[in-house]
Design a protein around this motif. Structure first.
Motif, PDB file in Angstrom:
ATOM      1  N   TYR A  57      63.664  -6.182  50.430  1.00  0.00           N
ATOM      2  CA  TYR A  57      64.022  -5.207  49.733  1.00  0.00           C
ATOM      3  C   TYR A  57      63.921  -3.815  50.597  1.00  0.00           C
ATOM      4  CZ  TYR A  57      64.352  -1.170  46.510  1.00  0.00           C
ATOM      5  OH  TYR A  57      64.913  -0.083  45.796  1.00  0.00           O
ATOM      6  N   ARG A  58      62.943  -3.652  51.451  1.00  0.00           N
ATOM      7  CA  ARG A  58      62.740  -2.555  52.339  1.00  0.00           C
ATOM      8  C   ARG A  58      63.830  -2.522  53.293  1.00  0.00           C
ATOM      9  NH1 ARG A  58      61.062  -1.307  57.034  1.00  0.00           N
ATOM     10  NH2 ARG A  58      60.430  -3.377  57.732  1.00  0.00           N
ATOM     11  N   LEU A  59      64.339  -3.756  53.809  1.00  0.00           N
ATOM     12  CA  LEU A  59      65.306  -3.950  54.950  1.00  0.00           C
ATOM     13  C   LEU A  59      66.729  -3.613  54.241  1.00  0.00           C
ATOM     14  CD1 LEU A  59      63.845  -6.740  56.857  1.00  0.00           C
ATOM     15  CD2 LEU A  59      64.116  -4.536  57.506  1.00  0.00           C
ATOM     16  N   GLU A  60      66.967  -3.948  53.128  1.00  0.00           N
ATOM     17  CA  GLU A  60      68.132  -3.790  52.494  1.00  0.00           C
ATOM     18  C   GLU A  60      68.348  -2.376  52.212  1.00  0.00           C
ATOM     19  OE1 GLU A  60      68.465  -6.422  49.300  1.00  0.00           O
ATOM     20  OE2 GLU A  60      68.902  -8.284  50.552  1.00  0.00           O
ATOM     21  N   SER A  61      67.318  -1.655  51.583  1.00  0.00           N
ATOM     22  CA  SER A  61      67.483  -0.415  51.324  1.00  0.00           C
ATOM     23  C   SER A  61      67.354   0.534  52.350  1.00  0.00           C
ATOM     24  CB  SER A  61      66.564  -0.061  50.136  1.00  0.00           C
ATOM     25  OG  SER A  61      65.086  -0.097  50.804  1.00  0.00           O
ATOM     26  N   ALA A  62      66.947   0.228  53.671  1.00  0.00           N
ATOM     27  CA  ALA A  62      66.898   1.114  54.732  1.00  0.00           C
ATOM     28  C   ALA A  62      68.341   1.695  55.031  1.00  0.00           C
ATOM     29  CB  ALA A  62      66.180   0.655  55.896  1.00  0.00           C
ATOM     30  N   GLY A  63      69.359   0.892  54.999  1.00  0.00           N
ATOM     31  CA  GLY A  63      70.627   1.384  55.365  1.00  0.00           C
ATOM     32  C   GLY A  63      71.242   2.287  54.404  1.00  0.00           C
ATOM     33  N   ALA A  64      71.061   2.064  52.975  1.00  0.00           N
ATOM     34  CA  ALA A  64      71.273   3.010  51.868  1.00  0.00           C
ATOM     35  C   ALA A  64      70.351   4.225  52.242  1.00  0.00           C
ATOM     36  CB  ALA A  64      70.935   2.431  50.728  1.00  0.00           C
ATOM     37  N   ASN A  65      69.161   4.263  52.295  1.00  0.00           N
ATOM     38  CA  ASN A  65      68.415   5.403  52.809  1.00  0.00           C
ATOM     39  C   ASN A  65      68.826   6.185  53.636  1.00  0.00           C
ATOM     40  OD1 ASN A  65      66.912   4.666  50.229  1.00  0.00           O
ATOM     41  ND2 ASN A  65      65.143   3.743  51.801  1.00  0.00           N
ATOM     42  N   ALA A  66      69.249   5.728  54.918  1.00  0.00           N
ATOM     43  CA  ALA A  66      69.699   6.106  56.095  1.00  0.00           C
ATOM     44  C   ALA A  66      71.047   7.078  55.564  1.00  0.00           C
ATOM     45  CB  ALA A  66      69.858   5.260  57.273  1.00  0.00           C
ATOM     46  N   ALA A  67      72.042   6.499  54.807  1.00  0.00           N
ATOM     47  CA  ALA A  67      73.249   6.894  54.448  1.00  0.00           C
ATOM     48  C   ALA A  67      73.111   8.128  53.561  1.00  0.00           C
ATOM     49  CB  ALA A  67      74.058   5.805  53.992  1.00  0.00           C
ATOM     50  N   ALA A  68      72.161   7.946  52.763  1.00  0.00           N
ATOM     51  CA  ALA A  68      72.051   9.107  52.022  1.00  0.00           C
ATOM     52  C   ALA A  68      71.326  10.224  52.576  1.00  0.00           C
ATOM     53  CB  ALA A  68      70.835   8.648  50.519  1.00  0.00           C
ATOM     54  N   LEU A  69      70.501   9.967  53.320  1.00  0.00           N
ATOM     55  CA  LEU A  69      70.035  11.005  54.389  1.00  0.00           C
ATOM     56  C   LEU A  69      71.137  11.675  55.308  1.00  0.00           C
ATOM     57  CD1 LEU A  69      67.281  12.494  55.298  1.00  0.00           C
ATOM     58  CD2 LEU A  69      67.222  10.957  57.081  1.00  0.00           C
ATOM     59  N   GLU A  70      71.852  11.072  55.788  1.00  0.00           N
ATOM     60  CA  GLU A  70      73.042  11.561  56.578  1.00  0.00           C
ATOM     61  C   GLU A  70      73.778  12.500  55.581  1.00  0.00           C
ATOM     62  OE1 GLU A  70      74.844  12.725  59.667  1.00  0.00           O
ATOM     63  OE2 GLU A  70      73.157  11.341  59.864  1.00  0.00           O
ATOM     64  N   ALA A  71      74.266  11.789  54.203  1.00  0.00           N
ATOM     65  CA  ALA A  71      74.946  12.762  53.346  1.00  0.00           C
ATOM     66  C   ALA A  71      74.457  13.874  53.022  1.00  0.00           C
ATOM     67  CB  ALA A  71      75.260  11.636  51.848  1.00  0.00           C
ATOM     68  N   ALA A  72      73.164  13.677  52.662  1.00  0.00           N
ATOM     69  CA  ALA A  72      72.248  15.037  52.385  1.00  0.00           C
ATOM     70  C   ALA A  72      72.543  16.143  53.681  1.00  0.00           C
ATOM     71  CB  ALA A  72      70.657  14.842  52.277  1.00  0.00           C
ATOM     72  N   LYS A  73      72.197  15.607  54.922  1.00  0.00           N
ATOM     73  CA  LYS A  73      72.337  16.539  55.963  1.00  0.00           C
ATOM     74  C   LYS A  73      73.997  17.067  56.129  1.00  0.00           C
ATOM     75  CE  LYS A  73      68.954  14.271  59.030  1.00  0.00           C
ATOM     76  NZ  LYS A  73      68.748  13.617  60.259  1.00  0.00           N
ATOM     77  N   THR A  74      74.803  16.334  55.911  1.00  0.00           N
ATOM     78  CA  THR A  74      76.303  17.025  55.786  1.00  0.00           C
ATOM     79  C   THR A  74      76.267  18.053  54.768  1.00  0.00           C
ATOM     80  OG1 THR A  74      76.995  15.061  56.653  1.00  0.00           O
ATOM     81  CG2 THR A  74      78.545  16.166  55.588  1.00  0.00           C
ATOM     82  N   THR A  75      75.928  17.644  53.744  1.00  0.00           N
ATOM     83  CA  THR A  75      76.010  18.486  52.434  1.00  0.00           C
ATOM     84  C   THR A  75      75.279  19.942  52.738  1.00  0.00           C
ATOM     85  OG1 THR A  75      75.967  16.622  50.769  1.00  0.00           O
ATOM     86  CG2 THR A  75      75.399  18.857  50.001  1.00  0.00           C
ATOM     87  N   VAL A  76      74.077  20.061  53.242  1.00  0.00           N
ATOM     88  CA  VAL A  76      73.431  21.048  53.637  1.00  0.00           C
ATOM     89  C   VAL A  76      74.221  22.026  54.665  1.00  0.00           C
ATOM     90  CG1 VAL A  76      71.332  22.041  54.843  1.00  0.00           C
ATOM     91  CG2 VAL A  76      70.906  20.053  53.127  1.00  0.00           C
ATOM     92  N   HIS A  77      74.688  21.127  55.602  1.00  0.00           N
ATOM     93  CA  HIS A  77      75.550  21.888  56.795  1.00  0.00           C
ATOM     94  C   HIS A  77      76.841  22.548  55.950  1.00  0.00           C
ATOM     95  CE1 HIS A  77      77.579  22.771  60.608  1.00  0.00           C
ATOM     96  NE2 HIS A  77      78.672  21.987  60.199  1.00  0.00           N
ATOM     97  N   LEU A  78      77.451  21.626  55.059  1.00  0.00           N
ATOM     98  CA  LEU A  78      78.662  22.340  54.575  1.00  0.00           C
ATOM     99  C   LEU A  78      78.540  23.599  53.733  1.00  0.00           C
ATOM    100  CD1 LEU A  78      80.597  19.127  53.410  1.00  0.00           C
ATOM    101  CD2 LEU A  78      81.237  20.533  55.292  1.00  0.00           C
ATOM    102  N   LEU A  79      77.232  23.477  52.953  1.00  0.00           N
ATOM    103  CA  LEU A  79      76.764  24.679  52.051  1.00  0.00           C
ATOM    104  C   LEU A  79      76.371  25.700  52.856  1.00  0.00           C
ATOM    105  CD1 LEU A  79      74.716  22.647  49.349  1.00  0.00           C
ATOM    106  CD2 LEU A  79      77.164  23.837  48.996  1.00  0.00           C
TER     107      LEU A  79
END
Length: 92
Positions: A57-79
């Motif tokens: 579960y930890r390995l499977e969710s690592a990719g999703a967590n990285a994608a969510a973190l990248e989306a959050a960084k992009t959102t902060v940059h856009l805002l």
């Protein structure tokens, strides 16, 4: 009844101890020992399976967590970019 068993001598004492559960036949104890060993192994296997499941579960969710973190960084940059664009307009 205890008096009768005690008067019967060693056999009576052995029967009394057997009835009280202080002594047991060897086949019964061997069976109980095998069952305990089996249950301990089953518990160890279950713990190992649960740990493997957690790791999966930890390995499977690592990719999703990285994608969510990248989306959050992009959102902060856009805002921040939108805020910078709107601030000069507010000063006019």
């Amino acid at each position: 009844m205890v008096d009768v068993l005690l008067q019967a001598g060693a056999v009576g004492v052995a029967v009394l101890l057997f009835v009280l559960g202080w002594i047991a036949p060897k086949p019964s104890m061997d069976r109980a020992d095998r069952e305990i060993a089996y249950l301990r192994q089953a518990l160890a296997d279950e713990r190992a399976a649960r740990e493997a499941e957690r790791e999966t579960y930890r390995l499977e969710s690592a990719g999703a967590n990285a994608a969510a973190l990248e989306a959050a960084k992009t959102t902060v940059h856009l805002l921040q970019d939108l805020r910078e664009r709107n601030q000069p307009e507010a000063r006019r």
